[in-house]
Design a protein around this motif. Structure first.
Motif, PDB file in Angstrom:
ATOM      1  N   ALA A   1      47.320  44.722  35.023  1.00  0.00           N
ATOM      2  CA  ALA A   1      46.827  45.855  35.785  1.00  0.00           C
ATOM      3  C   ALA A   1      45.368  45.879  35.309  1.00  0.00           C
ATOM      4  O   ALA A   1      45.166  45.790  33.940  1.00  0.00           O
ATOM      5  N   THR A   2      44.449  46.285  36.230  1.00  0.00           N
ATOM      6  CA  THR A   2      42.993  46.749  35.632  1.00  0.00           C
ATOM      7  C   THR A   2      43.210  48.238  35.429  1.00  0.00           C
ATOM      8  O   THR A   2      44.312  48.778  35.480  1.00  0.00           O
ATOM      9  N   GLU A   3      42.304  48.821  34.806  1.00  0.00           N
ATOM     10  CA  GLU A   3      42.368  50.295  34.441  1.00  0.00           C
ATOM     11  C   GLU A   3      42.676  51.303  35.650  1.00  0.00           C
ATOM     12  O   GLU A   3      43.414  52.119  35.520  1.00  0.00           O
ATOM     13  N   LYS A   4      42.203  50.619  36.800  1.00  0.00           N
ATOM     14  CA  LYS A   4      42.417  51.598  37.825  1.00  0.00           C
ATOM     15  C   LYS A   4      43.856  51.216  38.631  1.00  0.00           C
ATOM     16  O   LYS A   4      44.383  51.886  39.490  1.00  0.00           O
ATOM     17  N   GLY A   5      44.615  50.029  37.868  1.00  0.00           N
ATOM     18  CA  GLY A   5      45.991  49.760  38.510  1.00  0.00           C
ATOM     19  C   GLY A   5      45.749  48.685  39.428  1.00  0.00           C
ATOM     20  O   GLY A   5      46.840  48.509  40.187  1.00  0.00           O
TER      21      GLY A   5
ATOM     22  N   THR B   1      45.696  45.234  41.163  1.00  0.00           N
ATOM     23  CA  THR B   1      46.024  43.724  40.819  1.00  0.00           C
ATOM     24  C   THR B   1      45.592  42.981  41.825  1.00  0.00           C
ATOM     25  O   THR B   1      45.782  41.800  41.332  1.00  0.00           O
ATOM     26  N   SER B   2      45.108  43.142  42.947  1.00  0.00           N
ATOM     27  CA  SER B   2      44.870  42.389  44.028  1.00  0.00           C
ATOM     28  C   SER B   2      43.425  42.985  44.845  1.00  0.00           C
ATOM     29  O   SER B   2      43.223  44.321  44.719  1.00  0.00           O
ATOM     30  N   TRP B   3      42.891  42.020  45.515  1.00  0.00           N
ATOM     31  CA  TRP B   3      41.797  42.665  46.213  1.00  0.00           C
ATOM     32  C   TRP B   3      42.276  43.638  47.174  1.00  0.00           C
ATOM     33  O   TRP B   3      43.219  43.274  48.232  1.00  0.00           O
TER      34      TRP B   3
END
Length: 396
Positions: free
Chosen positions: A73-77, A79-81
């Motif tokens: 996951a990215t920092e903001k959670g 994981t997809s567009w």
């Protein structure tokens, strides 16, 4: 061999179909800009970023196998567009302002929809960022320019491993700017992607002012899917690039906020209305632009791209994409680095100069702008087939 023959057959069929389309129902419109519409009319309120067409995400072919995005996951959670619909209406708050009424129609339309920042993704390849990637090649293209993409795939855009370093390639596109050619070209594009699997496409119109949308959409996409990309090359589809020379240059670079290219310092906004890059004072009133790298081609750190994504979200969109990137770099207090191997205005300014066609100069360059597809293939072959030069420029 069967795979090679199939690819050649598909490419041939695609090129023939493109030629038939170009000679078909809209022969005089394919490569022209749409005429400007009267300001403030109901028609002019159709956004340059999207008009009233159904989403093309499920059209033509569906992928046989859906490739899941990376699990991290990215920092903001995210994981997809996460942009699934387009809800973009004109902002008419400043229509009564005199400065706005004095603007040209294309700038009025840009301001109506400048707040519309993100759009649904139509073709996605999150798997491109799986594994460790030394160099991600990202090319801005438009749907009608299949010949340029094909030339790049045959030359500097080849996905390969160089000295143990993985190189991947992606093309960034919107949808066709002319409604009458949109459906056919969309089918061809999905056919092309079915063969090569290297296209990212979003649901906004491919226009000059929307080049900045490609910047912010790629930065958002990169922030979501790419955690193991060391460097990014980002450029146009009419340049000559030497991945070998880029990797050679990057060997000596230490970790940090590297952003290198053909840098313009204290460039003035162009105020002549007949110029493609004209900007009115009401849109940008300062004397100089911040330092920025010419959009023909530049290299940046992967981690810096994630920081640029955050910076871009705090900036209003600007009509000129490379200047917009310079603004974001300024906000991050990152200074772009000039390098003599990036020639985004050609080897020399005189287009008729023989130097612009001298392969021994290309052999030492990192990026040279601007070549047509046939010229690119010919130059690539000359540079890579037993070229003997009396002297090699020491630019790396």
């Amino acid at each position: 061999k069967k795979t090679v023959y199939k690819s050649v057959f598909f490419s041939f069929a695609l090129i023939v179909t493109m030629m038939l389309l170009q000679k078909g129902s809209v022969p005089n419109q394919l490569f022209q800009s749409p005429p400007a519409k009267p300001a403030l009319s109901q028609e002019s309120l159709k956004t340059q970023k999207r008009d009233e067409v159904p989403s093309l995400a499920n059209a033509f072919w569906k992928k046989a196998v859906e490739v899941p995005p990376p699990a991290e996951a990215t920092e903001k959670g995210v994981t997809s567009w996460d942009v699934k619909t387009t809800n973009c209406t004109a902002n008419l708050n400043f229509t009564k302002e005199e400065w706005f009424r004095n603007l040209e129609p294309n700038f009025q339309q840009f301001l109506f929809y400048r707040h519309c920042r993100y759009f649904p993704i139509l073709i996605n390849h999150p798997e491109k960022c799986s594994g460790e990637i030394e160099l991600l090649i990202v090319v801005k293209s438009v749907i009608t320019q299949h010949d340029r993409r094909e030339a790049i795939r045959r030359t500097w855009g080849q996905e390969r491993v160089l000295e143990g370093k993985q190189i991947k390639t992606l093309f960034l596109l919107g949808i066709a700017s002319k409604e009458e050619e949109r459906a056919n070209y969309q089918k061809l594009l999905e056919y092309e992607d079915r063969i090569y699997g290297d296209i990212l496409q979003w649901d906004f119109l491919d226009t000059f002012f929307n080049l900045t949308l490609k910047e912010v959409h790629f930065l958002k996409w990169f922030n979501i899917y790419c955690d193991q990309v060391r460097y990014i090359f980002k450029g146009d589809d009419d340049v000559f690039v030497s991945p070998e020379n880029i990797l050679e240059f990057l060997k000596d670079q230490k970790g940090g906020d590297l952003f290198v290219g053909d840098v313009l310092v204290k460039a003035r906004p162009i105020r002549k209305k007949e110029n493609k890059y004209y900007i009115p004072n009401s849109l940008y009133g300062k004397t100089y632009y911040p330092s920025y790298a010419g959009g023909g081609g530049f290299v940046m750190d992967g981690p810096l791209a994630k920081r640029l994504h955050k910076a871009s979200e705090n900036r209003e969109l600007y009509p000129i994409d490379d200047v917009f990137m310079g603004m974001c770099l300024e906000d991050l207090k990152v200074t772009p680095v000039a390098h003599t191997g990036f020639k985004t205005f050609g080897l020399v300014r005189n287009k008729n100069s023989k130097m612009n066609r001298e392969p021994c100069f290309y052999k030492s360059m990192l990026v040279v702008h601007k070549l047509q597809p046939s010229d690119l293939i010919n130059m690539w072959d000359l540079v890579h087939k037993h070229l003997s030069c009396s002297q090699k420029a020491n630019i790396l």
